[in-house]
Design an enzyme around this catalytic site. Structure first.
Site, short mmCIF file in Angstrom:
data_model
loop_
_atom_site.label_atom_id
_atom_site.label_comp_id
_atom_site.label_asym_id
_atom_site.label_seq_id
_atom_site.Cartn_x
_atom_site.Cartn_y
_atom_site.Cartn_z
N PHE A 120 0.87 -1.18 0.00
CA PHE A 120 0.00 0.00 0.00
C PHE A 120 0.91 1.23 0.00
O PHE A 120 1.55 1.53 1.01
CB PHE A 120 -0.87 -0.05 1.26
CG PHE A 120 -1.88 1.06 1.42
CD1 PHE A 120 -3.10 1.00 0.78
CD2 PHE A 120 -1.62 2.15 2.25
CE1 PHE A 120 -4.06 2.00 0.97
CE2 PHE A 120 -2.55 3.14 2.44
CZ PHE A 120 -3.78 3.07 1.80
N ALA A 121 1.00 1.90 -1.13
CA ALA A 121 1.96 2.99 -1.30
C ALA A 121 1.25 4.34 -1.29
O ALA A 121 0.99 4.95 -2.34
CB ALA A 121 2.74 2.81 -2.60
N ALA A 127 3.50 13.64 3.37
CA ALA A 127 2.09 13.25 3.31
C ALA A 127 1.93 11.88 3.96
O ALA A 127 2.41 10.87 3.43
CB ALA A 127 1.61 13.20 1.86
N GLN A 337 8.84 -3.75 33.47
CA GLN A 337 9.01 -3.39 34.88
C GLN A 337 8.96 -4.63 35.78
O GLN A 337 9.74 -4.76 36.72
CB GLN A 337 7.92 -2.39 35.30
CG GLN A 337 8.18 -1.68 36.60
CD GLN A 337 9.33 -0.68 36.49
OE1 GLN A 337 9.75 -0.33 35.39
NE2 GLN A 337 9.85 -0.25 37.61
N GLY A 341 15.60 -5.82 35.76
CA GLY A 341 16.78 -5.71 34.91
C GLY A 341 16.75 -6.69 33.75
O GLY A 341 17.23 -6.39 32.65
N GLU A 364 -1.16 3.37 10.37
CA GLU A 364 -2.61 3.34 10.08
C GLU A 364 -3.35 4.42 10.87
O GLU A 364 -4.49 4.23 11.31
CB GLU A 364 -3.18 1.95 10.36
CG GLU A 364 -2.47 0.88 9.55
CD GLU A 364 -3.37 -0.16 8.94
OE1 GLU A 364 -4.58 0.08 8.84
OE2 GLU A 364 -2.85 -1.20 8.54
#
Length: 385
Positions: A120-121, A127, A337, A341, A364
């Site tokens: 989908f271009a 734009a 969280q 670590g 989207e």
């Protein structure tokens, strides 16, 4: 209610994702590619055309069935779904929403089978959510159109066989007016694809720039034929409504995986003489994530039903995409969280999903665009113009 055939498709997809794709996640992250055997298997299962009607070789799932399937696809790396997502979503739906019957019969079976990967271009440097800056142009030259321009961040561009290219055919028109959708095959002279983008996350889901330099296509390449000239952006917007529900469902699937990873870690990680899941502050994080998951799933299911019966094809999709994409971001943050670590280390699933989830609030239609769509429609319904 889902019929038995659809339930079987969803169940087999669930097994495939958890038994074949999840174990391959580390390889996909390392190689930035989907293994060919997974692609072949996905095509054989009909995943390249689950949203394409059966008459064109697809599975013909309605939106309610589709979201249940996508809940399962979302449980693993987003790159797997992205491989065939555009065929079912914004690219394939350009044909479903705007093509002539002849175009549908000729091209949808290629997309549904996985023989073709569609892209989908629409997006350009200036734009994206706002079409006013669309600079790609197309001018008529006899029985052909000549397209010039550049597209950016185009999903599946490096491997696409066909591009749904949006170009301005009326240079005097403003905003979304005067834009036409063209179907341009990859081997069209003058079309080139740039190198793969280096992204924060979603390794294996390829995006790249698409350049069009005097690309000539026949008049038959206009999606919708002569009636489709100037109507491309309206077609794109209808495709995005479907796509937003699809992405929302994907976020639900990923949120489920993140909750599962969080619970499993909290139930086994020992600290201070016991598992961390016995600590009330950790329990609070788990409870908040479970609540986000339940709320997002219920919203998506309800919106899908309203989309199917035609009662809401605008506010609902934007609400679902907005809430679910923000929710999965919160769930991912809490998962890191909870892991402490360890959650910040490469190779741990929640660290990867934390990066993967960030994109859902952008493509989207960003969260901010969804807010505008929702508010404007509410005010329009109240008589404000």
């Amino acid at each position: 209610m889902l019929d038995d055939d659809v339930r079987q498709v969803i169940a087999s997809t669930r097994r495939f994702v958890r038994e074949r794709v999840v174990p391959a996640e580390a390889e996909i992250e390392r190689t930035d590619a989907i293994p060919p055997d997974l692609r072949r298997a996905a095509a054989a299962m009909g995943l390249f055309g689950f949203a394409v009607p059966e008459e064109y070789g697809g599975l013909g799932l309605d939106m309610s069935a589709e979201v249940q399937l996508v809940f399962e696809l979302g449980y693993t790396t987003p790159a797997f779904r992205s491989m065939f997502g555009t065929n079912n979503g914004i690219a394939g739906h350009v044909l479903l929403e705007g093509a002539t019957q002849e175009q549908k019969k000729a091209y949808l079976p290629l997309i549904a089978s996985g023989e073709w990967t569609a892209a989908f271009a629409l997006t350009e440097e200036n734009a994206g959510s706002d079409p006013a800056g669309l600079a790609t142009s197309a001018r008529r030259d006899g029985d052909e159109w000549v397209i010039n321009g550049a597209k950016r961040f185009i999903t599946n561009a490096p491997l696409a066989d066909v591009f749904m290219v949006f170009a301005r055919t009326d240079p005097g028109a403003e905003g979304g007016h005067g834009i036409t959708a063209f179907m341009v095959e990859r081997d069209a002279p003058g079309l080139s694809v740039g190198p793969k983008d280096h992204k924060m996350g979603q390794a294996g889901a390829w995006t790249a720039d698409v350049l069009l330099a005097d690309v000539r296509v026949p008049a038959s390449a206009v999606i919708g034929g002569e009636d489709g000239v100037g109507r491309g952006y309206a077609t794109a917007m209808r495709c995005l409504a479907h796509g937003r529900i699809h992405i929302a469902a994907l976020c639900v699937g990923l949120a489920q995986r993140l909750v599962d990873e969080s619970v499993a870690y909290a139930a086994t990680r020992v600290q201070g003489g016991g598992v961390i899941g016995t600590h009330q502050l950790v329990q609070g994080l788990l409870a908040d994530s479970a609540t986000d998951l339940y709320a997002a799933r219920a919203l998506v299911v309800d919106v899908a039903a309203r989309f199917d019966d035609g009662s809401d094809t605008r506010i609902g999709p934007s609400c679902a995409k907005y809430f679910a994409s923000e929710a999965v971001g919160r769930v991912a943050d809490r998962a890191v969280q909870i892991h402490g670590g360890a959650g910040y280390m490469r190779g741990v699933p929640v660290e990867r999903f934390y990066r993967d989830a960030r994109l859902f609030r952008i493509y989207e239609g960003t969260s901010q665009i969804q807010q505008i769509v929702i508010a404007r429609q509410l005010l329009r319904d109240a008589g404000v113009r």
